[in-house]
Design an enzyme around this catalytic site. Structure first.
Site, PDB file in Angstrom:
ATOM      1  N   LYS A 249      69.974   3.919  64.846  1.00  0.00           N
ATOM      2  CA  LYS A 249      69.531   5.166  65.481  1.00  0.00           C
ATOM      3  C   LYS A 249      68.773   4.814  66.750  1.00  0.00           C
ATOM      4  O   LYS A 249      68.019   3.844  66.749  1.00  0.00           O
ATOM      5  CB  LYS A 249      68.568   5.921  64.565  1.00  0.00           C
ATOM      6  CG  LYS A 249      69.276   6.797  63.561  1.00  0.00           C
ATOM      7  CD  LYS A 249      68.300   7.565  62.720  1.00  0.00           C
ATOM      8  CE  LYS A 249      69.055   8.306  61.630  1.00  0.00           C
ATOM      9  NZ  LYS A 249      68.220   8.669  60.526  1.00  0.00           N
TER      10      LYS A 249
ATOM     11  N   LYS B 141      68.766  -0.556  63.653  1.00  0.00           N
ATOM     12  CA  LYS B 141      68.303   0.593  62.849  1.00  0.00           C
ATOM     13  C   LYS B 141      69.344   1.715  62.833  1.00  0.00           C
ATOM     14  O   LYS B 141      69.176   2.722  62.159  1.00  0.00           O
ATOM     15  CB  LYS B 141      66.969   1.121  63.364  1.00  0.00           C
ATOM     16  CG  LYS B 141      65.851   0.068  63.289  1.00  0.00           C
ATOM     17  CD  LYS B 141      64.458   0.624  63.216  1.00  0.00           C
ATOM     18  CE  LYS B 141      63.450  -0.503  63.123  1.00  0.00           C
ATOM     19  NZ  LYS B 141      62.121  -0.126  62.740  1.00  0.00           N
TER      20      LYS B 141
HETATM   21  N1  CTP Z   1      54.574  -1.867  59.525  1.00  0.00           N
HETATM   22  C1  CTP Z   1      53.553  -1.827  58.561  1.00  0.00           C
HETATM   23  N2  CTP Z   1      53.351  -0.683  57.836  1.00  0.00           N
HETATM   24  C2  CTP Z   1      54.126   0.407  58.041  1.00  0.00           C
HETATM   25  C3  CTP Z   1      55.168   0.381  59.011  1.00  0.00           C
HETATM   26  C4  CTP Z   1      55.359  -0.786  59.749  1.00  0.00           C
HETATM   27  O1  CTP Z   1      52.846  -2.810  58.354  1.00  0.00           O
HETATM   28  N3  CTP Z   1      53.930   1.495  57.300  1.00  0.00           N
HETATM   29  C5  CTP Z   1      54.790  -3.096  60.295  1.00  0.00           C
HETATM   30  C6  CTP Z   1      56.199  -3.698  60.110  1.00  0.00           C
HETATM   31  O2  CTP Z   1      56.258  -4.473  58.945  1.00  0.00           O
HETATM   32  C7  CTP Z   1      56.355  -4.515  61.372  1.00  0.00           C
HETATM   33  C8  CTP Z   1      55.591  -3.686  62.420  1.00  0.00           C
HETATM   34  O3  CTP Z   1      54.731  -2.787  61.682  1.00  0.00           O
HETATM   35  O4  CTP Z   1      55.700  -5.778  61.225  1.00  0.00           O
HETATM   36  C9  CTP Z   1      56.509  -2.911  63.341  1.00  0.00           C
HETATM   37  O5  CTP Z   1      57.339  -2.098  62.532  1.00  0.00           O
HETATM   38  P1  CTP Z   1      58.404  -1.064  63.082  1.00  0.00           P
HETATM   39  O6  CTP Z   1      59.772  -1.421  62.611  1.00  0.00           O
HETATM   40  O7  CTP Z   1      58.209  -0.888  64.528  1.00  0.00           O
HETATM   41  O8  CTP Z   1      57.909   0.317  62.365  1.00  0.00           O
HETATM   42  P2  CTP Z   1      58.448   1.213  61.178  1.00  0.00           P
HETATM   43  O9  CTP Z   1      57.572   2.399  61.106  1.00  0.00           O
HETATM   44  O10 CTP Z   1      58.583   0.403  59.911  1.00  0.00           O
HETATM   45  O11 CTP Z   1      59.906   1.668  61.675  1.00  0.00           O
HETATM   46  P3  CTP Z   1      61.183   2.144  60.844  1.00  0.00           P
HETATM   47  O12 CTP Z   1      60.780   3.247  59.928  1.00  0.00           O
HETATM   48  O13 CTP Z   1      62.143   2.611  61.933  1.00  0.00           O
HETATM   49  O14 CTP Z   1      61.721   0.936  60.102  1.00  0.00           O
END
Ligand code: CTP
Length: 139
Positions: A51, A49
């Site tokens: 970060k 990511k």
């Molecule tokens: N996920 C989801 N809906 C969201 C955010 C995440 O269904 N709004 C799901 C992702 O598809 C994944 C799981 O939650 O299967 C874990 O996602 P993660 O990468 O930890 O979270 P994000 O919020 O998407 O993080 P980032 O913004 O850093 O990508």
């Protein structure tokens, strides 16, 4: 209630826990008797990511472990170990957000899972919320 699978697997950063994560975990648990969640290490998050996470691995593990849908937490050190990890943890299915559907990574993974008799389910992504959005609203 009879569940489709005995053990279900999911993986992610689970940083700044939000409603999208909870819906995903709830849906994953609805598919199995037990849910195993692989939480990414700080290094892995930094690598893919670009970060560092807002919360440490230990804190993210403690948070995810306390969710009622979660039966077991393991550590995800590489994105390439999902199939191996599923087999090791005796999971028959992986549930992931639909934002991953159609990506090269998951197209390949779906074939590998299928060849082992395992399933990947894409759960509808919760629009409008993510760790990235939470981060961008900070400060
Ligand atoms: N996920 C989801 N809906 C969201 C955010 C995440 O269904 N709004 C799901 C992702 O598809 C994944 C799981 O939650 O299967 C874990 O996602 P993660 O990468 O930890 O979270 P994000 O919020 O998407 O993080 P980032 O913004 O850093 O990508």
């Amino acid at each position: 209630m009879q569940k489709k699978f005995n053990r279900v697997y999911t993986a992610g950063a689970f940083d700044s826990l939000h409603i999208g994560h909870i819906r995903l975990l709830k849906a994953a648990k609805e598919n199995g008797n037990e849910l195993v969640v692989a939480v990414s290490t700080d290094e892995l998050i930094l690598n893919y990511k670009k970060k560092p996470p807002l919360q440490t691995l230990d804190d993210r593990i403690e948070i995810v472990s306390s969710i009622k849908y979660v039966d077991k937490v393991v550590i995800q050190t590489s994105r390439d170990f999902k199939l191996k990890d599923c087999i090791k943890n005796k999971c028959q299915c992986m549930v992931v957000g639909s934002d991953w559907k159609g990506t090269d990574f998951f197209e390949k993974l779906e074939k590998e899972f299928k060849s082992q008799g395992l399933t990947i389910i894409f759960h509808p992504y919760t629009k409008g919320i993510s760790t990235t959005i939470i981060r961008s609203n900070k400060g």
